[in-house]
Design a protein around this motif. Structure first.
Motif, PDB file in Angstrom:
ATOM      1  N   SER A  40       0.776  -1.263  -0.029  1.00  0.00           N
ATOM      2  CA  SER A  40      -0.005  -0.064  -0.056  1.00  0.00           C
ATOM      3  C   SER A  40       0.760   1.179   0.043  1.00  0.00           C
ATOM      4  CB  SER A  40      -1.112  -0.124   1.114  1.00  0.00           C
ATOM      5  OG  SER A  40      -0.292   0.285   2.363  1.00  0.00           O
ATOM      6  N   GLN A  41       1.924   1.148   0.510  1.00  0.00           N
ATOM      7  CA  GLN A  41       2.884   2.464   0.561  1.00  0.00           C
ATOM      8  C   GLN A  41       4.072   2.475  -0.425  1.00  0.00           C
ATOM      9  OE1 GLN A  41       2.532   4.863   2.793  1.00  0.00           O
ATOM     10  NE2 GLN A  41       0.629   3.752   3.254  1.00  0.00           N
ATOM     11  N   CYS A  42       4.193   1.443  -1.553  1.00  0.00           N
ATOM     12  CA  CYS A  42       5.330   1.287  -2.278  1.00  0.00           C
ATOM     13  C   CYS A  42       5.333   2.235  -3.300  1.00  0.00           C
ATOM     14  CB  CYS A  42       5.498   0.069  -2.927  1.00  0.00           C
ATOM     15  SG  CYS A  42       3.968  -0.530  -3.951  1.00  0.00           S
ATOM     16  N   LYS A  43       4.346   2.691  -3.632  1.00  0.00           N
ATOM     17  CA  LYS A  43       4.178   3.732  -4.890  1.00  0.00           C
ATOM     18  C   LYS A  43       5.000   5.045  -4.426  1.00  0.00           C
ATOM     19  CE  LYS A  43       0.281   1.856  -7.473  1.00  0.00           C
ATOM     20  NZ  LYS A  43       0.761   0.353  -7.188  1.00  0.00           N
ATOM     21  N   ARG A  44       4.724   5.692  -3.102  1.00  0.00           N
ATOM     22  CA  ARG A  44       5.491   6.688  -2.864  1.00  0.00           C
ATOM     23  C   ARG A  44       6.846   6.871  -2.880  1.00  0.00           C
ATOM     24  NH1 ARG A  44       7.503   6.845   2.351  1.00  0.00           N
ATOM     25  NH2 ARG A  44       7.071   5.079   3.566  1.00  0.00           N
ATOM     26  N   ARG A 123      20.025  -3.765  -5.427  1.00  0.00           N
ATOM     27  CA  ARG A 123      19.220  -4.454  -6.841  1.00  0.00           C
ATOM     28  C   ARG A 123      18.337  -3.145  -7.310  1.00  0.00           C
ATOM     29  NH1 ARG A 123      17.117  -6.816 -10.476  1.00  0.00           N
ATOM     30  NH2 ARG A 123      15.283  -7.959 -10.695  1.00  0.00           N
ATOM     31  N   LYS A 124      17.976  -2.421  -6.402  1.00  0.00           N
ATOM     32  CA  LYS A 124      16.718  -1.261  -7.051  1.00  0.00           C
ATOM     33  C   LYS A 124      17.567   0.155  -6.691  1.00  0.00           C
ATOM     34  CE  LYS A 124      13.454  -4.084  -8.249  1.00  0.00           C
ATOM     35  NZ  LYS A 124      13.040  -4.207  -9.631  1.00  0.00           N
ATOM     36  N   ARG A 125      18.642   0.375  -6.678  1.00  0.00           N
ATOM     37  CA  ARG A 125      19.348   1.375  -6.486  1.00  0.00           C
ATOM     38  C   ARG A 125      18.713   2.493  -7.396  1.00  0.00           C
ATOM     39  NH1 ARG A 125      23.348  -2.033  -7.693  1.00  0.00           N
ATOM     40  NH2 ARG A 125      24.551  -1.428  -9.417  1.00  0.00           N
ATOM     41  N   LYS A 126      18.614   2.480  -8.552  1.00  0.00           N
ATOM     42  CA  LYS A 126      18.087   3.547  -9.507  1.00  0.00           C
ATOM     43  C   LYS A 126      16.617   4.107  -9.260  1.00  0.00           C
ATOM     44  CE  LYS A 126      21.316   2.016 -12.962  1.00  0.00           C
ATOM     45  NZ  LYS A 126      21.464   1.630 -14.234  1.00  0.00           N
ATOM     46  N   GLN A 127      15.740   3.218  -8.438  1.00  0.00           N
ATOM     47  CA  GLN A 127      14.328   3.336  -8.395  1.00  0.00           C
ATOM     48  C   GLN A 127      14.094   4.112  -6.851  1.00  0.00           C
ATOM     49  OE1 GLN A 127      13.370  -0.556  -9.725  1.00  0.00           O
ATOM     50  NE2 GLN A 127      11.334   0.383 -10.031  1.00  0.00           N
ATOM     51  N   ALA A 128      14.748   3.609  -5.822  1.00  0.00           N
ATOM     52  CA  ALA A 128      14.812   3.965  -4.422  1.00  0.00           C
ATOM     53  C   ALA A 128      16.086   3.716  -3.783  1.00  0.00           C
ATOM     54  CB  ALA A 128      13.513   3.173  -3.930  1.00  0.00           C
ATOM     55  N   ASN A 129      16.184   4.765  -2.712  1.00  0.00           N
ATOM     56  CA  ASN A 129      17.379   4.509  -1.974  1.00  0.00           C
ATOM     57  C   ASN A 129      17.053   3.317  -0.705  1.00  0.00           C
ATOM     58  OD1 ASN A 129      16.669   6.119   0.159  1.00  0.00           O
ATOM     59  ND2 ASN A 129      17.287   7.802  -0.999  1.00  0.00           N
ATOM     60  N   PHE A 130      18.309   3.117  -0.058  1.00  0.00           N
ATOM     61  CA  PHE A 130      18.319   2.394   1.028  1.00  0.00           C
ATOM     62  C   PHE A 130      17.422   2.910   2.344  1.00  0.00           C
ATOM     63  CE2 PHE A 130      20.130   1.108   5.264  1.00  0.00           C
ATOM     64  CZ  PHE A 130      19.835  -0.162   5.222  1.00  0.00           C
ATOM     65  N   GLY A 131      17.507   4.216   2.543  1.00  0.00           N
ATOM     66  CA  GLY A 131      16.719   4.978   3.601  1.00  0.00           C
ATOM     67  C   GLY A 131      15.129   4.762   3.474  1.00  0.00           C
ATOM     68  N   GLN A 132      14.775   5.054   2.272  1.00  0.00           N
ATOM     69  CA  GLN A 132      13.443   4.968   1.742  1.00  0.00           C
ATOM     70  C   GLN A 132      12.837   3.666   1.947  1.00  0.00           C
ATOM     71  OE1 GLN A 132      13.935   6.417  -2.435  1.00  0.00           O
ATOM     72  NE2 GLN A 132      12.603   8.296  -1.780  1.00  0.00           N
ATOM     73  N   ILE A 133      13.638   2.687   1.312  1.00  0.00           N
ATOM     74  CA  ILE A 133      12.987   0.977   1.693  1.00  0.00           C
ATOM     75  C   ILE A 133      13.251   0.682   3.003  1.00  0.00           C
ATOM     76  CG2 ILE A 133      13.973  -1.062   1.169  1.00  0.00           C
ATOM     77  CD1 ILE A 133      15.137   0.001  -1.713  1.00  0.00           C
TER      78      ILE A 133
END
Length: 189
Positions: A40-44, A123-133
């Motif tokens: 539910s929160q991933c899109k942000r 793996r997803k560093r171009k989409q989101a950073n470590f802190g966001q995840i």
């Protein structure tokens, strides 16, 4: 006096020789609830729901494996006794990985989950950073911990000192009565 939680049987249901415990059911419910929270929160943070499923495929297996490893490694007398390994090494190994017989730690689970977050972040560093995840997973972790604690109470394990030792009356409205404690040495029963 018996209350609702201490009156619940640890085994939810049995099919043949297979017993399914409430603790396992609650852990799975905690994982599923955590997945829905993250979805539910991933899109942000620019992730898709498919990304969250991949995320959980990194986090959950590593959390379970590390949770079991931490449980086993702090009990060397139970799992690394040379006499037991010399007698039947296959059975000793099965006992070591026998998650179905109980034994997993939240500290190991968090460590394994953290490793999963790091690997997924790389793996997803171009989409989101470590802190966001990491921000994305914390609410799911807390909800999972809540489900696990209810399971601990049903198993009558992982509880604190008796209320009477803390100066709180035993008739306190939120007291939990432990009838047959699990994992407690005989001198403390």
């Amino acid at each position: 006096m018996t209350n609702l939680i201490s009156a619940i049987n640890r085994i939810a249901f049995t099919i043949g020789n297979l017993e399914d415990a409430w603790y396992g059911i609650l852990i799975v419910l905690g994982m599923m609830t955590g997945l829905f929270i993250v979805m539910s929160q991933c899109k942000r943070i620019n992730l898709t729901t498919d990304d969250t499923i991949e995320f959980f495929l990194w986090v959950i297996p590593l959390a379970v494996v590390m949770g079991r490893l931490m449980y086993v490694f702090v009990r060397p007398e139970d799992y690394f006794d040379p006499e037991i390994w010399a007698e039947d090494s296959t059975q000793a190994f099965v006992d070591m990985i026998a998650l179905w017989d109980g034994g997993i730690t939240i500290i190991g689970g968090i460590l394994g989950g953290f490793i999963g977050v790091v690997l997924f972040s790389i793996r997803k560093r171009k989409q989101a950073n470590f802190g966001q995840i990491l921000d994305l997973i914390v609410p799911a972790l807390l909800v999972g911990q809540l489900f696990g604690r209810v399971g601990n109470f049903i198993n009558q394990e992982a509880f604190g000192k008796p209320a009477s030792l803390l100066g709180i009356p035993e008739k306190f409205p939120f007291a939990i009565f432990i009838d047959s404690p699990s994992g407690v040495e005989a001198e403390y029963r």
